[in-house]
Design a protein around this motif. Structure first.
Motif, PDB file in Angstrom:
ATOM      1  N   GLU A  24       0.816  -1.219   0.000  1.00 16.73           N
ATOM      2  CA  GLU A  24       0.000   0.000   0.000  1.00 16.73           C
ATOM      3  C   GLU A  24       0.848   1.267   0.000  1.00 16.73           C
ATOM      4  O   GLU A  24       0.430   2.293  -0.528  1.00 16.73           O
ATOM      5  CB  GLU A  24      -0.914   0.005   1.222  1.00 16.73           C
ATOM      6  CG  GLU A  24      -1.871   1.175   1.290  1.00 16.73           C
ATOM      7  CD  GLU A  24      -2.771   1.126   2.520  1.00 16.73           C
ATOM      8  OE1 GLU A  24      -3.558   2.083   2.716  1.00 16.73           O
ATOM      9  OE2 GLU A  24      -2.692   0.145   3.279  1.00 16.73           O
ATOM     10  N   HIS A  25       2.049   1.202   0.568  1.00 19.79           N
ATOM     11  CA  HIS A  25       2.836   2.410   0.784  1.00 19.79           C
ATOM     12  C   HIS A  25       4.241   2.376   0.161  1.00 19.79           C
ATOM     13  O   HIS A  25       4.815   3.441  -0.082  1.00 19.79           O
ATOM     14  CB  HIS A  25       3.004   2.659   2.285  1.00 19.79           C
ATOM     15  CG  HIS A  25       1.728   2.948   3.000  1.00 19.79           C
ATOM     16  ND1 HIS A  25       1.061   4.149   2.877  1.00 19.79           N
ATOM     17  CD2 HIS A  25       0.990   2.194   3.851  1.00 19.79           C
ATOM     18  CE1 HIS A  25      -0.035   4.120   3.624  1.00 19.79           C
ATOM     19  NE2 HIS A  25      -0.093   2.950   4.222  1.00 19.79           N
ATOM     20  N   ARG A  65       3.283   5.908  -6.599  1.00 21.36           N
ATOM     21  CA  ARG A  65       4.403   5.454  -5.761  1.00 21.36           C
ATOM     22  C   ARG A  65       5.672   5.183  -6.562  1.00 21.36           C
ATOM     23  O   ARG A  65       6.556   4.456  -6.109  1.00 21.36           O
ATOM     24  CB  ARG A  65       4.005   4.192  -4.990  1.00 21.36           C
ATOM     25  CG  ARG A  65       3.003   4.457  -3.885  1.00 21.36           C
ATOM     26  CD  ARG A  65       2.783   3.214  -3.038  1.00 21.36           C
ATOM     27  NE  ARG A  65       1.875   2.261  -3.651  1.00 21.36           N
ATOM     28  CZ  ARG A  65       1.945   0.952  -3.473  1.00 21.36           C
ATOM     29  NH1 ARG A  65       2.922   0.420  -2.745  1.00 21.36           N
ATOM     30  NH2 ARG A  65       1.057   0.152  -4.037  1.00 21.36           N
ATOM     31  N   TYR A  91       3.914   4.859   7.946  1.00 19.02           N
ATOM     32  CA  TYR A  91       4.028   5.672   6.739  1.00 19.02           C
ATOM     33  C   TYR A  91       3.108   6.887   6.803  1.00 19.02           C
ATOM     34  O   TYR A  91       2.037   6.852   7.411  1.00 19.02           O
ATOM     35  CB  TYR A  91       3.620   4.859   5.508  1.00 19.02           C
ATOM     36  CG  TYR A  91       4.619   3.844   5.034  1.00 19.02           C
ATOM     37  CD1 TYR A  91       5.696   4.208   4.238  1.00 19.02           C
ATOM     38  CD2 TYR A  91       4.476   2.494   5.361  1.00 19.02           C
ATOM     39  CE1 TYR A  91       6.602   3.275   3.773  1.00 19.02           C
ATOM     40  CE2 TYR A  91       5.374   1.545   4.897  1.00 19.02           C
ATOM     41  CZ  TYR A  91       6.438   1.940   4.101  1.00 19.02           C
ATOM     42  OH  TYR A  91       7.330   1.007   3.643  1.00 19.02           O
ATOM     43  N   GLU A  92       3.546   7.955   6.129  1.00 22.26           N
ATOM     44  CA  GLU A  92       2.631   9.047   5.812  1.00 22.26           C
ATOM     45  C   GLU A  92       1.682   8.567   4.713  1.00 22.26           C
ATOM     46  O   GLU A  92       2.025   7.707   3.904  1.00 22.26           O
ATOM     47  CB  GLU A  92       3.412  10.264   5.297  1.00 22.26           C
ATOM     48  CG  GLU A  92       4.290  10.927   6.319  1.00 22.26           C
ATOM     49  CD  GLU A  92       3.509  11.783   7.295  1.00 22.26           C
ATOM     50  OE1 GLU A  92       2.366  12.162   6.960  1.00 22.26           O
ATOM     51  OE2 GLU A  92       4.025  12.032   8.397  1.00 22.26           O
ATOM     52  N   GLU A  93       0.494   9.123   4.673  1.00 21.33           N
ATOM     53  CA  GLU A  93      -0.416   8.837   3.564  1.00 21.33           C
ATOM     54  C   GLU A  93       0.047   9.607   2.327  1.00 21.33           C
ATOM     55  O   GLU A  93       0.823  10.557   2.420  1.00 21.33           O
ATOM     56  CB  GLU A  93      -1.847   9.238   3.932  1.00 21.33           C
ATOM     57  CG  GLU A  93      -2.447   8.419   5.068  1.00 21.33           C
ATOM     58  CD  GLU A  93      -2.609   6.950   4.708  1.00 21.33           C
ATOM     59  OE1 GLU A  93      -2.907   6.650   3.531  1.00 21.33           O
ATOM     60  OE2 GLU A  93      -2.456   6.108   5.617  1.00 21.33           O
ATOM     61  N   GLY A  94      -0.454   9.199   1.170  1.00 20.57           N
ATOM     62  CA  GLY A  94      -0.185   9.961  -0.043  1.00 20.57           C
ATOM     63  C   GLY A  94       0.813   9.311  -0.973  1.00 20.57           C
ATOM     64  O   GLY A  94       1.233   8.165  -0.799  1.00 20.57           O
ATOM     65  N   THR A  95       1.203  10.065  -1.970  1.00 22.85           N
ATOM     66  CA  THR A  95       2.117   9.583  -2.992  1.00 22.85           C
ATOM     67  C   THR A  95       3.538   9.482  -2.442  1.00 22.85           C
ATOM     68  O   THR A  95       3.852   9.961  -1.346  1.00 22.85           O
ATOM     69  CB  THR A  95       2.128  10.536  -4.196  1.00 22.85           C
ATOM     70  OG1 THR A  95       2.607  11.828  -3.750  1.00 22.85           O
ATOM     71  CG2 THR A  95       0.741  10.697  -4.801  1.00 22.85           C
ATOM     72  N   LYS A 141       5.214  11.445   0.658  1.00 19.71           N
ATOM     73  CA  LYS A 141       5.818  10.698   1.771  1.00 19.71           C
ATOM     74  C   LYS A 141       7.239  11.169   2.045  1.00 19.71           C
ATOM     75  O   LYS A 141       7.685  11.234   3.192  1.00 19.71           O
ATOM     76  CB  LYS A 141       5.802   9.202   1.461  1.00 19.71           C
ATOM     77  CG  LYS A 141       4.439   8.538   1.437  1.00 19.71           C
ATOM     78  CD  LYS A 141       4.577   7.067   1.081  1.00 19.71           C
ATOM     79  CE  LYS A 141       3.250   6.434   0.728  1.00 19.71           C
ATOM     80  NZ  LYS A 141       2.269   6.460   1.811  1.00 19.71           N
ATOM     81  N   ASP A 155       1.631  16.122  -3.955  1.00 13.31           N
ATOM     82  CA  ASP A 155       1.897  15.097  -4.956  1.00 13.31           C
ATOM     83  C   ASP A 155       2.724  15.591  -6.140  1.00 13.31           C
ATOM     84  O   ASP A 155       3.371  14.785  -6.819  1.00 13.31           O
ATOM     85  CB  ASP A 155       0.568  14.563  -5.512  1.00 13.31           C
ATOM     86  CG  ASP A 155      -0.330  14.009  -4.429  1.00 13.31           C
ATOM     87  OD1 ASP A 155       0.201  13.574  -3.392  1.00 13.31           O
ATOM     88  OD2 ASP A 155      -1.569  14.022  -4.628  1.00 13.31           O
TER      89      ASP A 155
END
Length: 459
Positions: A97-98, A129, A427-431, A435, A441
């Motif tokens: 996911e991250h 990602r 993890y931080e959320e997002g792209t 991150k 983004d």
């Protein structure tokens, strides 16, 4: 207090990667590089350890500088056989996911137009990602197999790369407006043609008149990685890189390299911390120091010093088979990775000149970077010392064996770093871009590529 430490995993779609000979170790599974399950299992392991990403290296030729042929490289499995890195990403993204994915691809032998589409596709499929490690090439064998007598001179390769990225920025940032895709069922309009623009590029090396044929992805431009610490490489990184990989055998060398890069970023109108800097390192650890050192001795018994010299000859552009093992490196000129030569010209931390034997022993496990051996506490102490003394942001972790080396880092080292409050808990959320930098983004406005964004006043 030490700043947060970041990890990337360093691998390649081949056996042993930079630890020549270690494919023979009974616990090494790099021979499974041809199996998707190897890569998906590794990706899940790294995500459990909150690694920023997996950085997948690549070459498009064989290491044939050592001894004037590729026989030693083939014999030792020194990055041959090797498969394409890009095709691995979708499978790894599907089970994570991250985790980020740094893909190596060169600017010398593929036209930017189809490459732009491939990276946009991956950015869509990974939900933002993907990063691209920009390389200009260093193996003469790759140039010959692409129809050239030899590769261009070092600085000329960066001149080509400058225009290559200009084309890509125009395609990724300047061709489609954000709201071009309307999906209007009633009107029967999927995309508003007035919001899709031809880039009209006519340059010295490339002509690309038309549009980008992919709609904008979450990041538009993938995170730009770069791995070059020569003066020309640093100048290129200053305008483009958002994550920079370096390799230095000592803290003193690394400190100078990091300082030069941050000075260059500032001179280019960017913040000194606008690119995360990771240094190459291999960690060998276990529950106790004694077990870790026994593991290191075991690994060394499988390592190939000749295989290490095959790599070093290719990276340095110097046939090290012509030297006696106890000869110093001296003043040699490189048309390959210039920083690889510069790192070994001068004295080591003990004041001795680097010899061919020294770099063979250093490179036998983990390549151009140093390695740490010790208990979790000892390793964590050293990692913090490297960060404190050099201002580096993190570590690009090579392996002795895989996945064993990464499993040991996740099991032993990361919990100790977290106990000290110097490693992310989650993890931080997002792209991937968000991150890494926490600024959204898209490319920040001071980045060189942002000038090509639709509506930019400097376009």
């Amino acid at each position: 207090m030490t700043k947060q430490i970041r990890f990337n995993a360093f691998d390649m779609n081949c056996v042993a990667h930079q630890s020549s000979g270690l494919w023979r170790h009974p616990d090494d599974q790099s021979w499974r590089y041809k199996e998707l399950s190897y890569w998906t299992e590794l990706a899940q392991l790294l995500e459990r350890g909150a690694f920023d990403g997996i950085f997948i290296a690549d070459v498009l030729g064989t290491y044939d500088v050592y001894g004037g042929s590729n026989e030693a490289a083939i014999r030792h499995g020194a990055q041959v056989p090797v498969n394409d890195p890009i095709l691995l990403v979708s499978a790894m993204a599907a089970v994570t996911e991250h985790l980020g994915f740094g893909i190596t691809a060169g600017t010398a032998y593929e036209h930017p137009y189809p490459f732009a589409r491939r990276m946009t596709t991956l950015d869509h499929l990974t939900k933002g990602r993907v990063g691209w490690n920009v390389v200009t090439g260093y193996l003469p064998s790759a140039a010959r197999n692409m129809g050239h007598d030899d590769q261009l001179e070092h600085d000329q390769r960066y001149d080509v790369a400058d225009e290559y990225l200009e084309v890509l920025y125009k395609l990724w940032e300047g061709s489609w407006e954000d709201d071009a895709v309307v999906r209007d069922r009633e009107a029967g309009v999927f995309t508003d043609p007035s919001k899709v623009h031809e880039i009209g590029h006519h340059g010295e090396h490339f002509t690309v008149p038309g549009i980008h044929i992919s709609e904008p992805s979450p990041q538009r431009t993938p995170v730009i990685y770069q791995a070059g610490a020569s003066p020309r490489g640093v100048a290129f990184a200053a305008g483009n890189a958002e994550a920079i990989f370096v390799a230095a055998p000592t803290k003193a060398v690394l400190k100078g390299t990091v300082s030069r890069i941050r000075d260059a970023l500032e001179a280019a109108g960017r913040a000194r911390d606008s690119a995360k800097i990771y240094t190459l390192l291999t960690i060998i650890t276990d529950e106790t120091s004694e077990k870790a050192h026994a593991k290191h001795a075991d690994y060394l018994s499988y390592a190939s010093e000749e295989g290490a010299l095959v790599f070093m000859s290719g990276w340095m552009g110097v046939d090290l088979s012509q030297y006696d093992l106890d000869d110093p490196i001296g003043d040699v000129r490189s048309n390959a990775i210039q920083s690889a030569v510069a790192n070994f010209q001068g004295a080591d931390e003990e004041g001795r000149e680097w010899t061919v034997r020294d770099i063979a022993r250093l490179g036998a496990i983990g390549g151009l970077g140093p390695f740490l051996v010790g208990s979790p506490t000892e390793v964590a102490d050293e990692l913090q010392a490297w960060v404190d003394e050099t201002d580096v942001d993190g570590f690009n972790l090579a392996y002795a064996i895989t996945p064993g080396t990464f499993e040991d880092v996740v099991e032993f080292v990361i919990p100790e770093l977290r106990r000290r409050g110097v490693y992310p808990e989650a993890y931080e959320e997002g792209t991937l871009r968000h991150k890494l930098h926490g600024r959204g983004d898209r490319l920040p406005e001071e980045h060189h590529g942002a000038r090509f964004t639709i509506g930019s006043r400097t376009r």
